[in-house]
Design a protein around this motif. Structure first.
Motif, PDB file in Angstrom:
ATOM      1  N   VAL A  32      10.658  -5.332  26.401  1.00  0.00           N
ATOM      2  CA  VAL A  32      10.033  -6.517  27.121  1.00  0.00           C
ATOM      3  C   VAL A  32       9.393  -6.060  28.513  1.00  0.00           C
ATOM      4  O   VAL A  32       8.251  -6.702  28.811  1.00  0.00           O
ATOM      5  CB  VAL A  32      11.018  -7.620  27.432  1.00  0.00           C
ATOM      6  CG1 VAL A  32      10.434  -8.842  27.979  1.00  0.00           C
ATOM      7  CG2 VAL A  32      11.392  -8.085  25.964  1.00  0.00           C
ATOM      8  N   HIS A  55      17.114   1.134  35.167  1.00  0.00           N
ATOM      9  CA  HIS A  55      18.437   1.531  35.210  1.00  0.00           C
ATOM     10  C   HIS A  55      18.303   2.993  35.339  1.00  0.00           C
ATOM     11  O   HIS A  55      18.269   3.618  36.158  1.00  0.00           O
ATOM     12  CB  HIS A  55      19.146   0.934  33.929  1.00  0.00           C
ATOM     13  CG  HIS A  55      20.854   1.033  34.326  1.00  0.00           C
ATOM     14  ND1 HIS A  55      21.382   0.350  35.578  1.00  0.00           N
ATOM     15  CD2 HIS A  55      21.629   1.454  33.537  1.00  0.00           C
ATOM     16  CE1 HIS A  55      22.509   0.607  35.287  1.00  0.00           C
ATOM     17  NE2 HIS A  55      22.877   1.291  34.220  1.00  0.00           N
ATOM     18  N   ALA A 121      24.591  -7.529  31.940  1.00  0.00           N
ATOM     19  CA  ALA A 121      24.261  -7.133  33.190  1.00  0.00           C
ATOM     20  C   ALA A 121      22.936  -7.814  34.000  1.00  0.00           C
ATOM     21  O   ALA A 121      22.818  -7.835  35.097  1.00  0.00           O
ATOM     22  CB  ALA A 121      23.913  -5.803  33.019  1.00  0.00           C
ATOM     23  N   LYS A 141      18.507 -13.369  26.873  1.00  0.00           N
ATOM     24  CA  LYS A 141      19.094 -14.373  26.474  1.00  0.00           C
ATOM     25  C   LYS A 141      21.001 -14.159  26.527  1.00  0.00           C
ATOM     26  O   LYS A 141      21.417 -15.296  26.508  1.00  0.00           O
ATOM     27  CB  LYS A 141      19.110 -14.468  24.943  1.00  0.00           C
ATOM     28  CG  LYS A 141      19.701 -13.311  24.201  1.00  0.00           C
ATOM     29  CD  LYS A 141      18.872 -13.286  22.673  1.00  0.00           C
ATOM     30  CE  LYS A 141      17.736 -12.453  22.446  1.00  0.00           C
ATOM     31  NZ  LYS A 141      17.078 -12.602  21.388  1.00  0.00           N
TER      32      LYS A 141
HETATM   33  N1  LIG Z   1      12.352  -6.391  22.884  1.00  0.00           N
HETATM   34  C1  LIG Z   1      11.831  -7.701  22.410  1.00  0.00           C
HETATM   35  O1  LIG Z   1      11.047  -7.648  21.645  1.00  0.00           O
HETATM   36  C2  LIG Z   1      12.649  -8.819  22.855  1.00  0.00           C
HETATM   37  C3  LIG Z   1      12.535  -9.994  22.303  1.00  0.00           C
HETATM   38  C4  LIG Z   1      13.289 -11.205  22.633  1.00  0.00           C
HETATM   39  C5  LIG Z   1      14.161 -10.984  23.636  1.00  0.00           C
HETATM   40  N2  LIG Z   1      14.566  -9.969  24.199  1.00  0.00           N
HETATM   41  C6  LIG Z   1      15.625 -10.040  24.866  1.00  0.00           C
HETATM   42  O2  LIG Z   1      15.197  -9.279  26.121  1.00  0.00           O
HETATM   43  C7  LIG Z   1      16.162  -8.490  26.806  1.00  0.00           C
HETATM   44  C8  LIG Z   1      15.679  -7.010  26.960  1.00  0.00           C
HETATM   45  O3  LIG Z   1      15.541  -6.410  25.534  1.00  0.00           O
HETATM   46  P1  LIG Z   1      14.637  -5.008  25.568  1.00  0.00           P
HETATM   47  O4  LIG Z   1      14.522  -4.924  23.964  1.00  0.00           O
HETATM   48  O5  LIG Z   1      13.545  -5.151  26.324  1.00  0.00           O
HETATM   49  O6  LIG Z   1      15.890  -4.154  25.953  1.00  0.00           O
HETATM   50  P2  LIG Z   1      15.738  -2.542  26.422  1.00  0.00           P
HETATM   51  O7  LIG Z   1      14.432  -2.252  25.712  1.00  0.00           O
HETATM   52  O8  LIG Z   1      17.069  -1.783  25.888  1.00  0.00           O
HETATM   53  O9  LIG Z   1      15.387  -2.327  27.828  1.00  0.00           O
HETATM   54  C9  LIG Z   1      16.539  -2.894  28.919  1.00  0.00           C
HETATM   55  C10 LIG Z   1      15.857  -3.047  30.204  1.00  0.00           C
HETATM   56  O10 LIG Z   1      17.323  -3.252  31.000  1.00  0.00           O
HETATM   57  C11 LIG Z   1      17.586  -2.152  31.954  1.00  0.00           C
HETATM   58  N3  LIG Z   1      19.094  -2.356  31.832  1.00  0.00           N
HETATM   59  C12 LIG Z   1      19.960  -1.463  31.204  1.00  0.00           C
HETATM   60  N4  LIG Z   1      21.164  -1.912  31.492  1.00  0.00           N
HETATM   61  C13 LIG Z   1      21.192  -2.244  32.907  1.00  0.00           C
HETATM   62  C14 LIG Z   1      22.114  -2.596  33.829  1.00  0.00           C
HETATM   63  N5  LIG Z   1      23.306  -2.233  33.770  1.00  0.00           N
HETATM   64  N6  LIG Z   1      21.595  -2.937  35.050  1.00  0.00           N
HETATM   65  C15 LIG Z   1      20.088  -3.119  35.193  1.00  0.00           C
HETATM   66  N7  LIG Z   1      19.260  -2.888  34.376  1.00  0.00           N
HETATM   67  C16 LIG Z   1      19.607  -2.473  33.039  1.00  0.00           C
HETATM   68  C17 LIG Z   1      16.799  -0.966  31.200  1.00  0.00           C
HETATM   69  O11 LIG Z   1      16.641   0.009  32.385  1.00  0.00           O
HETATM   70  P3  LIG Z   1      16.483   1.749  31.648  1.00  0.00           P
HETATM   71  O12 LIG Z   1      15.463   1.654  30.586  1.00  0.00           O
HETATM   72  O13 LIG Z   1      15.738   2.167  32.847  1.00  0.00           O
HETATM   73  O14 LIG Z   1      17.819   2.282  31.473  1.00  0.00           O
HETATM   74  C18 LIG Z   1      15.603  -1.438  30.511  1.00  0.00           C
HETATM   75  O15 LIG Z   1      14.777  -1.591  31.562  1.00  0.00           O
HETATM   76  C19 LIG Z   1      17.594  -8.394  25.919  1.00  0.00           C
HETATM   77  O16 LIG Z   1      18.260  -9.648  26.545  1.00  0.00           O
HETATM   78  C20 LIG Z   1      16.879  -8.920  24.553  1.00  0.00           C
HETATM   79  O17 LIG Z   1      17.660  -9.737  23.940  1.00  0.00           O
HETATM   80  C21 LIG Z   1      14.042  -8.905  23.840  1.00  0.00           C
END
Ligand SMILES: NC(=O)c1ccc[n+]([C@@H]2O[C@H](COP(=O)([O-])OP(=O)(O)OC[C@H]3O[C@@H](n4cnc5c(N)ncnc54)[C@H](OP(=O)(O)O)[C@@H]3O)[C@@H](O)[C@H]2O)c1
Length: 407
Positions: A32, A55, A121, A141
């Protein structure tokens, strides 16, 4: 959420020049986060970037910071500080590291904050932005699942505006009549059904992390992809919708729609059903939140109705997807139950991704932890953090016990 007053303040009169919107992206290196950065870079004059936080992925953070020139770049991992500092030397960008620094980044005065850290987190940083009354693009979420009532109380007190980024909640937000909520019969939350929609329980037990993250319609981070495969994602979204839209749990229905074109619907008492449709591309809901209350351009592929051969729907199967039942039961139990559900799920999903737990044991671990810890009452954010830690510990024990039995 009364929207009209805020919207009047935020929409400039015709012909009036607009200042760039100051923005912060929490979780800028994720799926995202990267889509949000893409949207910002498509119209750089419209935004001023206050802070970017990541992170572990410092290399990508450095690249993004060099392009977007935020005032502050933060890595959540203290051990990455030296690398970040060296990578941004000479740019004039302030750098910081550690958990407290991520929270401080959210406290900095950006008008709009993308909350896209994955998992609980994200709770404290999102809360920091809410408390100073920022507009929040809410992707994270888990924040509402683990602390929904407390968070929405803070939103009401600070005047912050929660703009959902989850495509389903963005859809509902766009067709939900906040001024006449008594006219609403129910919310219909659509679900793709994930990559295992047609699999038997026995087949699911053998599925690998690579198979679980291969979502048929969406490209997303690993954790949410596994949640989609188990349908825990829809359970978490049920709880998210409950807090965002304030309807009772029995007025939020889940419907499987494998094409992921109808992103969700609101059914009204007069029999009308309003829906929002689009191709599955997160840049559409991100654009809706980033530009709100204006609509801005997004590059997502357009729907070609003549080429859509069919829309199909089916009821979800709680037998094959027990996570849906666990989430609804947790919402009904209230108190600490959703916090426990979320934390146990995070540990179980991490163990599965690490090849240390069978796919079907994810829900089994969550159910066992829910059985061990009382729902009780959730009284404060400190209570949320304590409950989260206790549930993680119990989930680690459950995972270890299953590993021993499997060995
Ligand atoms: N992806 C989608 O299409 C989508 C759609 C709807 C909702 N969401 C929601 O959006 C959120 C993010 O999803 P995502 O798919 O984008 O996840 P993701 O690709 O795994 O990215 C997570 C982000 O959070 C950072 N992070 C991880 N652990 C952390 C910590 N302990 N402290 C601070 N930052 C931390 C990561 O940093 P690093 O990468 O630098 O480690 C990265 O920037 C989730 O809650 C998900 O349910 C996502």
């Amino acid at each position: 959420m009364a929207m009209s007053g805020a919207a009047e303040l935020l929409v400039p009169a015709q012909g009036q020049a607009t200042e760039p919107r100051s923005v912060t992206v929490l979780g800028c290196t994720g799926s995202v986060g990267c889509n949000t950065i893409d949207m910002i870079e498509r119209d750089p004059g419209a935004y001023r970037v206050e802070a970017l936080t990541a992170h572990g992925n410092v290399d990508l953070l450095i690249e993004q910071a060099r392009r977007l020139k935020p005032r502050l770049a933060v890595t959540g991992k203290e051990e990455n500080f030296a690398k970040l500092k060296a990578g941004l030397a000479g740019t004039g960008i302030e750098v910081a590291a550690g958990r407290a620094a991520v929270i401080e980044a959210a406290e900095r005065p950006a008008q709009w904050v993308m909350a896209s850290i994955v998992g609980a987190a994200g709770l404290e940083p999102t809360l920091a932005a809410v408390r100073r009354g920022a507009m929040i693009g809410l992707a994270n979420k888990e924040t509402l699942v683990c602390a929904g009532a407390l968070m929405m109380k803070e939103v009401a007190q600070s005047g912050s505006i929660m703009l959902p980024v989850d495509s389903e909640h963005s859809a509902i937000f766009q067709v939900f009549d906040f001024e006449r909520r008594e006219a609403i019969e129910k919310i219909i939350l659509t679900a793709s059904g994930g990559p295992f929609r047609t699999k038997t329980v026995a087949e699911m037990a053998e599925m690998t992390p690579a198979q679980a993250v291969a979502h048929p319609n969406w490209s997303m981070g690993a954790k949410i992809s596994v949640d989609s495969a188990s349908m825990m994602n829809k359970g978490l979204e049920l709880i998210e919708a409950y807090h965002l839209f304030g309807l009772p749990e029995n007025q939020i229905e889940i419907l499987v729609h494998p094409q992921s074109v109808i992103h969700s619907m609101v059914a009204y008492r007069d029999g009308s059903v309003l829906a929002q449709l689009g191709t599955p591309d997160m840049r559409t809901p991100i654009a809706y939140a980033l530009g709100w209350p204006k609509r801005i351009d997004a590059p997502s592929a357009r729907l070609d109705f003549a080429k859509i051969s069919q829309f199909t729907f089916e009821a979800p199967d709680p037998e094959r997807f027990p996570a849906l039942r666990l989430a609804r039961e947790s919402l009904k139990a209230g108190g600490r139950a959703p916090t426990i559900l979320n934390a146990a799920n995070e540990i179980a999903v991490a163990a599965f991704l690490d090849n240390g737990l069978r796919f079907t044991d994810i829900a089994a671990v969550v159910e066992a932890v829910l059985g061990r810890l009382p729902a009780g009452v959730l009284s404060s954010i400190a209570d949320v953090l304590e409950t989260d830690a206790a549930a993680r510990e119990a989930a680690r024990e459950e995972v270890a016990a299953r590993r021993r039995n499997a060995a």
